[in-house]
Design a protein around this motif. Sequence first.
Motif, PDB file in Angstrom:
ATOM      1  N   LEU B 202      54.187  33.753  37.248  1.00 12.66           N
ATOM      2  CA  LEU B 202      52.773  34.082  37.094  1.00 12.66           C
ATOM      3  C   LEU B 202      52.501  35.389  37.836  1.00 12.66           C
ATOM      4  N   ALA B 203      51.491  36.099  37.402  1.00 16.63           N
ATOM      5  CA  ALA B 203      51.065  37.285  38.136  1.00 16.63           C
ATOM      6  C   ALA B 203      49.783  36.949  38.885  1.00 16.63           C
ATOM      7  N   VAL B 204      49.711  37.363  40.149  1.00 15.41           N
ATOM      8  CA  VAL B 204      48.494  37.145  40.928  1.00 15.41           C
ATOM      9  C   VAL B 204      47.914  38.511  41.255  1.00 15.41           C
ATOM     10  N   ARG B 205      46.675  38.706  40.881  1.00 15.15           N
ATOM     11  CA  ARG B 205      46.068  40.033  41.043  1.00 15.15           C
ATOM     12  C   ARG B 205      44.682  39.922  41.647  1.00 15.15           C
ATOM     13  N   GLY B 206      44.089  41.089  41.910  1.00 14.37           N
ATOM     14  CA  GLY B 206      42.756  41.136  42.534  1.00 14.37           C
ATOM     15  C   GLY B 206      41.643  40.962  41.531  1.00 14.37           C
ATOM     16  N   PHE B 207      40.452  41.187  42.002  1.00 16.88           N
ATOM     17  CA  PHE B 207      39.214  40.934  41.263  1.00 16.88           C
ATOM     18  C   PHE B 207      39.166  41.693  39.941  1.00 16.88           C
ATOM     19  N   HIS B 208      39.686  42.916  39.917  1.00 19.41           N
ATOM     20  CA  HIS B 208      39.596  43.708  38.698  1.00 19.41           C
ATOM     21  C   HIS B 208      40.938  43.858  37.990  1.00 19.41           C
ATOM     22  N   GLY B 209      41.819  42.874  38.165  1.00 18.67           N
ATOM     23  CA  GLY B 209      43.085  42.888  37.448  1.00 18.67           C
ATOM     24  C   GLY B 209      44.125  43.767  38.103  1.00 18.67           C
ATOM     25  N   GLU B 210      45.076  44.181  37.289  1.00 16.00           N
ATOM     26  CA  GLU B 210      46.256  44.900  37.740  1.00 16.00           C
ATOM     27  C   GLU B 210      45.924  46.020  38.734  1.00 16.00           C
ATOM     28  N   GLY B 211      46.640  46.019  39.855  1.00 15.89           N
ATOM     29  CA  GLY B 211      46.515  47.117  40.814  1.00 15.89           C
ATOM     30  C   GLY B 211      45.242  47.110  41.630  1.00 15.89           C
ATOM     31  N   THR B 212      44.483  46.018  41.603  1.00 16.86           N
ATOM     32  CA  THR B 212      43.262  45.987  42.421  1.00 16.86           C
ATOM     33  C   THR B 212      43.404  44.945  43.534  1.00 16.86           C
ATOM     34  N   GLU B 213      42.581  45.105  44.522  1.00 11.54           N
ATOM     35  CA  GLU B 213      42.590  44.222  45.675  1.00 11.54           C
ATOM     36  C   GLU B 213      41.801  42.945  45.387  1.00 11.54           C
ATOM     37  N   ALA B 214      42.185  41.876  46.063  1.00 11.20           N
ATOM     38  CA  ALA B 214      41.369  40.667  45.984  1.00 11.20           C
ATOM     39  C   ALA B 214      40.110  40.918  46.799  1.00 11.20           C
ATOM     40  N   VAL B 215      38.962  40.620  46.225  1.00 16.37           N
ATOM     41  CA  VAL B 215      37.724  40.732  46.991  1.00 16.37           C
ATOM     42  C   VAL B 215      37.003  39.402  46.933  1.00 16.37           C
ATOM     43  N   GLY B 216      36.324  39.072  48.007  1.00 16.51           N
ATOM     44  CA  GLY B 216      35.567  37.827  48.027  1.00 16.51           C
ATOM     45  C   GLY B 216      36.452  36.620  47.766  1.00 16.51           C
ATOM     46  N   ASP B 217      37.733  36.708  48.127  1.00 17.36           N
ATOM     47  CA  ASP B 217      38.669  35.600  47.941  1.00 17.36           C
ATOM     48  C   ASP B 217      38.801  35.187  46.479  1.00 17.36           C
ATOM     49  N   LEU B 218      38.577  36.147  45.577  1.00 11.77           N
ATOM     50  CA  LEU B 218      38.747  35.881  44.153  1.00 11.77           C
ATOM     51  C   LEU B 218      40.087  36.456  43.699  1.00 11.77           C
ATOM     52  N   PHE B 219      40.873  35.638  43.019  1.00 11.76           N
ATOM     53  CA  PHE B 219      42.194  36.062  42.576  1.00 11.76           C
ATOM     54  C   PHE B 219      42.355  35.775  41.094  1.00 11.76           C
ATOM     55  N   GLN B 220      42.986  36.730  40.397  1.00 19.13           N
ATOM     56  CA  GLN B 220      43.294  36.526  38.986  1.00 19.13           C
ATOM     57  C   GLN B 220      44.712  35.996  38.886  1.00 19.13           C
ATOM     58  N   VAL B 221      44.883  34.835  38.293  1.00 20.49           N
ATOM     59  CA  VAL B 221      46.223  34.289  38.082  1.00 20.49           C
ATOM     60  C   VAL B 221      46.476  34.300  36.582  1.00 20.49           C
ATOM     61  N   SER B 222      47.577  34.946  36.155  1.00 23.91           N
ATOM     62  CA  SER B 222      47.824  35.036  34.709  1.00 23.91           C
ATOM     63  C   SER B 222      49.297  34.830  34.362  1.00 23.91           C
ATOM     64  N   ASN B 223      49.536  34.466  33.106  1.00 29.34           N
ATOM     65  CA  ASN B 223      50.924  34.306  32.653  1.00 29.34           C
ATOM     66  C   ASN B 223      51.571  35.673  32.457  1.00 29.34           C
ATOM     67  N   GLN B 224      52.892  35.724  32.578  1.00 34.54           N
ATOM     68  CA  GLN B 224      53.592  37.006  32.449  1.00 34.54           C
ATOM     69  C   GLN B 224      54.410  37.078  31.170  1.00 34.54           C
ATOM     70  N   THR B 225      54.862  35.909  30.678  1.00 33.15           N
ATOM     71  CA  THR B 225      55.785  35.887  29.544  1.00 33.15           C
ATOM     72  C   THR B 225      55.013  35.671  28.248  1.00 33.15           C
ATOM     73  N   THR B 226      55.288  36.500  27.271  1.00 30.30           N
ATOM     74  CA  THR B 226      54.630  36.315  25.975  1.00 30.30           C
ATOM     75  C   THR B 226      55.674  36.162  24.871  1.00 30.30           C
TER      76      THR B 226
END
Lengths: 351, 351
Positions: B202-226
Amino acid sequence: MKLADLPKNDCQWLRGVGPMHDVVISSRVRLARNIAGMPFLTKCSPQQQQDLEALLRKTLLEAQLAPEMLYVDVQQACELDRQLLLERHLMSKPHAKAEHPRGLAVSADETAAIMVNEEDHLRMQVLRSGLQIEQAVEQIARIDEKLEARLDFAFHSRYGYLTACPTNVGTGLRISTMLHLVALKLTGEIEKAFRAARDLHLAVRGFHGEGTEAVGDLFQVSNQTTLGRSEQQIVEEFCTQIIPQFIRYERLARTSLFKRNALAIEDKICRSLAMLRSARLISSAETLYHLSLVRMGVHAEVIKDVDLKTLNALFLMIQPAHLQKVRGQEIDSVTRAVVRAEYLRKTLGGN
Amino acid sequence: MKLADLPKNDCQWLRGVGPMHDVVISSRVRLARNIAGMPFLTKCSPQQQQDLEALLRKTLLEAQLAPEMLYVDVQQACELDRQLLLERHLMSKPHAKAEHPRGLAVSADETAAIMVNEEDHLRMQVLRSGLQIEQAVEQIARIDEKLEARLDFAFHSRYGYLTACPTNVGTGLRISTMLHLVALKLTGEIEKAFRAARDLHLAVRGFHGEGTEAVGDLFQVSNQTTLGRSEQQIVEEFCTQIIPQFIRYERLARTSLFKRNALAIEDKICRSLAMLRSARLISSAETLYHLSLVRMGVHAEVIKDVDLKTLNALFLMIQPAHLQKVRGQEIDSVTRAVVRAEYLRKTLGGN
């Protein structure tokens, strides 16, 4: 008056109504006196200490110094009561901690407090709201006269009143003011002000006098010299030169803080009030830090829904012995943080 | 719908009503599609890019994907509008920053957003409140079908849909959830959870997706394999195993925080709300820190007078472009700190 009533007593010096009360919390004068023909306290036998305490207790209660005078047998008092009297600035730390026979007389409005068998046989204090040194000196002179009519004080024609410590010999008079120097602290100019004070032979101390830390940006500034100068000279210099200079410095610092960045300082003040109104756990140190900023905010009219009397009282009420007295039981420091937060929310209308 | 209405739009994904919304802020699915016979975007000539944008704009507006579809010519849009769309998670950072002909279609409820000429010719997204992956997949499948009826997508019988980046080849499907992992952050267990996530590809990313920082303890968790797996397999594993595991971890951490020291965590939460309600100057980062704690407080019923929808909206509204849109003018970062504080006090009933 009873000792149990003290925590909720509406004492004069906290009313925040005296002159210059934006900077001067309170004015205090103290006289040191000893009974002629008796050794200084450290040289007294236990019996002599006891005799002194009995004599002075009787005299203080009979002399009609103030209506409804309370006399506390400090040797018999429990630790919590001694801590309470200390927190209310009615007696000194050594007097609270000692073990020998000793006492304390307090007037109902708490302006007058007289320690028996502290460093000297008698240590009289008058404490008043704002800058009221002259009024305090008059009040203490009346007490001194009434006592001198009944007691023979140790006096030397050349040196003046004799005291256990040579620094008090002469008039035995010490004057001090509790100053709220929050802006000088914030602008970093406070050290400069203190250096100037030391050059003028003043002592600068913390909230509870000698050997204590400054808390809530409150500082005690007092004269050091008692020998070779008249009471009048000491009082005049203190009231017309020294303290007005501190007040000017502090007021200038406040003005400059608001001029430089009003929003930043308003932000600090509003956040401090919000902390006091919302915390569920809070230490004394943090409370005093916020109270100090809020106090400045009330004077600057940034905060309009909190009155000065309430704030001044909080400086006392959030201390350990006061909290325990209000709660009616001994509580540990963790629980005190909870009780303190509850008390603050209740008093300041928080949620 | 007009672009100007966006800042105050009551968008579906912020309503805080979806399943598991104590932990899952939103669910997002994305499909990547390219037009058969046309080069990938980086290989297109400027004319081809322009032709593609014109063709896709026309198709998106005619295909009746959603009522009141808004189409934004991103190349022509001003910087503030592009920043606004980025803050609302309707387009990616590269799409906002690029300079070539490109566009964005948005449905009135903001659940559907389709980028034209991003990395792929079409990047479709569906964004919904709470854990609603299956519903989002259904919604995006309908959009995909409608578009496929009008467009010829590049498709390889063995590899599946062809995309500019090989990691998207196959289904072209990416699923992600925005998780509020405040307790895992506070207990320090979040790194452990992220290591487990990486082991599951899985990819774990920040508030605004790829290359962004987590803010307000919000994290984007997404699948990597398609590649090499069916849409159904990907969705099922994500919805029934992976995300429920994160939710369990976070809920356990919240329970343990309150069990260990309820008063300490309540204190933190109440102070955070008080800061938001009282500050006169406040940065985005500090606001998001407090919002995160308050959000947990609302779910834990420590805070009862703030609703989740208001809080979720604040995560967006306190960002720079939103503040400027609400204010109706461009403002510098210092002024934004003032405007942000005013907006927070107004919205949360501060003083």
